[in-house]
Design an enzyme around this catalytic site. Sequence first.
Site, mmCIF file in Angstrom:
data_model
loop_
_atom_site.group_PDB
_atom_site.id
_atom_site.type_symbol
_atom_site.label_atom_id
_atom_site.label_comp_id
_atom_site.label_asym_id
_atom_site.label_seq_id
_atom_site.Cartn_x
_atom_site.Cartn_y
_atom_site.Cartn_z
ATOM 1 N N HIS A 214 1.151 -1.088 -0.040
ATOM 2 C CA HIS A 214 -0.001 0.287 0.002
ATOM 3 C C HIS A 214 0.665 0.919 -0.082
ATOM 4 O O HIS A 214 2.021 1.464 0.583
ATOM 5 C CB HIS A 214 -1.049 0.238 1.171
ATOM 6 C CG HIS A 214 -0.245 0.508 2.628
ATOM 7 N ND1 HIS A 214 0.869 -1.070 3.162
ATOM 8 C CD2 HIS A 214 0.030 1.472 3.666
ATOM 9 C CE1 HIS A 214 1.537 -0.892 4.372
ATOM 10 N NE2 HIS A 214 1.285 0.894 4.716
ATOM 11 N N ASP A 216 1.083 5.447 1.779
ATOM 12 C CA ASP A 216 -0.418 5.759 2.646
ATOM 13 C C ASP A 216 -0.474 7.219 2.636
ATOM 14 O O ASP A 216 -0.531 7.816 1.501
ATOM 15 C CB ASP A 216 0.933 6.594 4.297
ATOM 16 C CG ASP A 216 1.979 5.484 4.800
ATOM 17 O OD1 ASP A 216 1.160 4.316 4.790
ATOM 18 O OD2 ASP A 216 2.604 5.453 5.197
ATOM 19 N N HIS A 270 4.535 -0.004 0.056
ATOM 20 C CA HIS A 270 5.308 -0.704 0.654
ATOM 21 C C HIS A 270 4.325 -1.611 1.154
ATOM 22 O O HIS A 270 3.528 -1.654 1.383
ATOM 23 C CB HIS A 270 5.436 0.463 2.090
ATOM 24 C CG HIS A 270 4.998 1.186 2.596
ATOM 25 N ND1 HIS A 270 4.431 2.191 2.153
ATOM 26 C CD2 HIS A 270 4.674 1.072 4.279
ATOM 27 C CE1 HIS A 270 3.773 2.970 2.756
ATOM 28 N NE2 HIS A 270 3.535 2.040 4.182
ATOM 29 N N ARG A 280 6.401 -8.808 16.081
ATOM 30 C CA ARG A 280 7.234 -7.848 15.311
ATOM 31 C C ARG A 280 6.247 -6.323 16.041
ATOM 32 O O ARG A 280 4.750 -6.849 16.196
ATOM 33 C CB ARG A 280 7.315 -7.362 13.848
ATOM 34 C CG ARG A 280 7.826 -6.694 13.882
ATOM 35 C CD ARG A 280 7.863 -6.154 11.853
ATOM 36 N NE ARG A 280 8.628 -5.027 11.553
ATOM 37 C CZ ARG A 280 7.912 -3.935 11.177
ATOM 38 N NH1 ARG A 280 6.395 -3.663 11.305
ATOM 39 N NH2 ARG A 280 8.464 -2.600 10.387
#
Length: 334
Positions: A214, A216, A270, A280
């Site tokens: 996607h 941002d 990204h 994570r």
Amino acid sequence: MMEESDPPFMEFYKNLFDDHDRSKKNHNGVSDDVEEWELPMIDLGRLDRGGWEIAGCKREIAEASRKWGFFQVINHGVSADILEKMRCEQIKAFKKTYHEKSSNHRDLNFPVGSYRWGTPSATCLKQLAWSEAFHVPLSDISNMGGVTSLRTTMEQFATTVSELAEMLAEILAEELGHKSIFFKENCLPSTCYLRMNRYPPCPVSPHVCGLMPHTDSDFLTILHQDQIGGLQLVKDGKWIAVKPNKEALIINIGDLFQAWSNDVYKSVEHRVVANRQTERFSTAFFFCPSYDTVIQSCAEKSIYRRFSFKEFRQQVQDDVKKHGYKIGLPRFIL
């Protein structure tokens, strides 16, 4: 029996996994063969040294935004103490049981609708995000009730990162030849967001992303991540993995800045790759304007038509609902 803290991915999305097994597809495009790179590193301490150091630092920020759309910064003004507290507090929040998180347990007291997990609109595995998050408007942090260490830490983090975002936005505008107060006037604490992310261990990696590819939908994103790795971006047409750096914050250009700069600065696709063994954590700050803010190119011959942030967000939501993924800026090309 102790209640599970992980969301029920396998149960809730059982049909997607069954469809995937029936289709005999062995891969969804997330390859292990991705080279690890270091993002351009910029020392913001140079901005305090005067003269050619300031000019050089600003030039590097703009260059990284043009060529990469991503860069990392050190000496950024956010103390190691605040970053470590933020990490510890979000780990504590995510360690609550799934029921406590989804029902907004009194110890959390987040705004209604803050807790999110998976991808409700997913129609296949490659659209599923193997992650959970608390997505909180900055203006709501102070209303979380009580002086808790979580609220206090979020306020400290948001305050310092907001100042950093505004400074970087003004530098990027200045490097385009604009002494702009646009960001100071339109990107206020009441319009920006903080998102705490957790990516649980994923037994079906690499068939599922922690976060699907996607761009941002903001001006700038500032990310603090742990040392696990998993963030990947597109550079020169191929995916590369971002090497973690515990002292650095990662900055990336959002769609709105690409439109405002008339494609000079790049909003780059990204994703986060899920890890089979290790969870994570990351915290992202989204530098956003008010919904009524009109985004207009600073160049005379604009690539994009004028649009409001509200219109952009609505178009993204409509596309995700209809197609299963975001289309973004191409919808607004003249």
